[in-house]
Write a protein that holds these residues in place. Structure first.
Motif, PDB file in Angstrom:
ATOM      1  N   LEU A 100       7.017  -1.677 -31.609  1.00 59.08           N
ATOM      2  CA  LEU A 100       6.764  -1.495 -30.182  1.00 59.08           C
ATOM      3  C   LEU A 100       5.378  -2.009 -29.806  1.00 59.08           C
ATOM      4  N   ASP A 101       4.393  -1.762 -30.674  1.00 54.56           N
ATOM      5  CA  ASP A 101       3.043  -2.289 -30.425  1.00 54.56           C
ATOM      6  C   ASP A 101       3.070  -3.811 -30.348  1.00 54.56           C
ATOM      7  N   LEU A 133       4.359  -8.951 -24.731  1.00 56.27           N
ATOM      8  CA  LEU A 133       4.778  -8.924 -23.328  1.00 56.27           C
ATOM      9  C   LEU A 133       3.595  -8.803 -22.370  1.00 56.27           C
ATOM     10  N   THR A 134       2.619  -7.957 -22.705  1.00 54.63           N
ATOM     11  CA  THR A 134       1.476  -7.830 -21.810  1.00 54.63           C
ATOM     12  C   THR A 134       0.685  -9.128 -21.734  1.00 54.63           C
ATOM     13  N   GLU A 163      -1.941  -0.092 -21.338  1.00 56.83           N
ATOM     14  CA  GLU A 163      -1.567   0.622 -22.553  1.00 56.83           C
ATOM     15  C   GLU A 163      -0.276   1.374 -22.249  1.00 56.83           C
ATOM     16  N   VAL A 164       0.713   1.179 -23.092  1.00 57.74           N
ATOM     17  CA  VAL A 164       2.025   1.773 -22.864  1.00 57.74           C
ATOM     18  C   VAL A 164       2.089   3.152 -23.518  1.00 57.74           C
ATOM     19  N   TYR A 185       4.332   5.280 -25.007  1.00 51.62           N
ATOM     20  CA  TYR A 185       5.690   5.276 -25.551  1.00 51.62           C
ATOM     21  C   TYR A 185       6.385   6.627 -25.435  1.00 51.62           C
ATOM     22  N   SER A 213       4.870  -4.869 -27.147  1.00 49.22           N
ATOM     23  CA  SER A 213       4.007  -4.606 -25.988  1.00 49.22           C
ATOM     24  C   SER A 213       2.876  -5.622 -25.898  1.00 49.22           C
ATOM     25  N   ARG A 214       2.258  -5.928 -27.023  1.00 49.12           N
ATOM     26  CA  ARG A 214       1.166  -6.897 -27.051  1.00 49.12           C
ATOM     27  C   ARG A 214       1.652  -8.274 -26.562  1.00 49.12           C
TER      28      ARG A 214
END
Length: 104
Positions: free
Chosen positions: A11-12, A18-19, A28-29, A31, A15-16
């Motif tokens: 997920l990290d 996609l952001t 910062e997501v 989760y 997220s990295r």
């Protein structure tokens, strides 16, 4: 609902990527917050409810005029609260009209 340890790394990474691609580098997501909402919504309305509720929460938070990370976090938490209220099941198996008093 927390992501299992091995999923958190994935997920990290997601997220990295996609952001960066979406150029929202300071996001910062949270989760557990989003996964908890997705799980609750999926239980209330079915498996398709989870992704839809988290998308709508993100959209609502994005529509909120913010000036920094605390304001963004507050907007997301407010939107999650509204989404949880709106998808709460009633005693008869239906969906409560909890959205009526949310001022959204």
């Amino acid at each position: 609902m927390n992501a299992p340890e091995n999923d958190t790394g994935r997920l990290d990474d997601l997220s990295r990527r996609l952001t960066q691609a979406l150029q929202i580098l300071d996001l910062e997501v949270d989760y557990p917050l989003l996964l908890g909402l997705a799980a609750e919504t999926s239980r209330a309305v079915g498996p398709d409810g989870g992704p839809i509720s988290t998308f709508l929460v993100g959209y609502a938070a994005g529509m909120t005029s913010t000036s920094g990370k605390p304001a963004t976090t507050d907007a997301i938490e407010r939107a999650v609260g509204v989404a949880r209220q709106a998808t709460r099941k009633t005693g008869d198996g239906g969906i409560d009209d909890g959205w009526a008093n949310t001022a959204q």
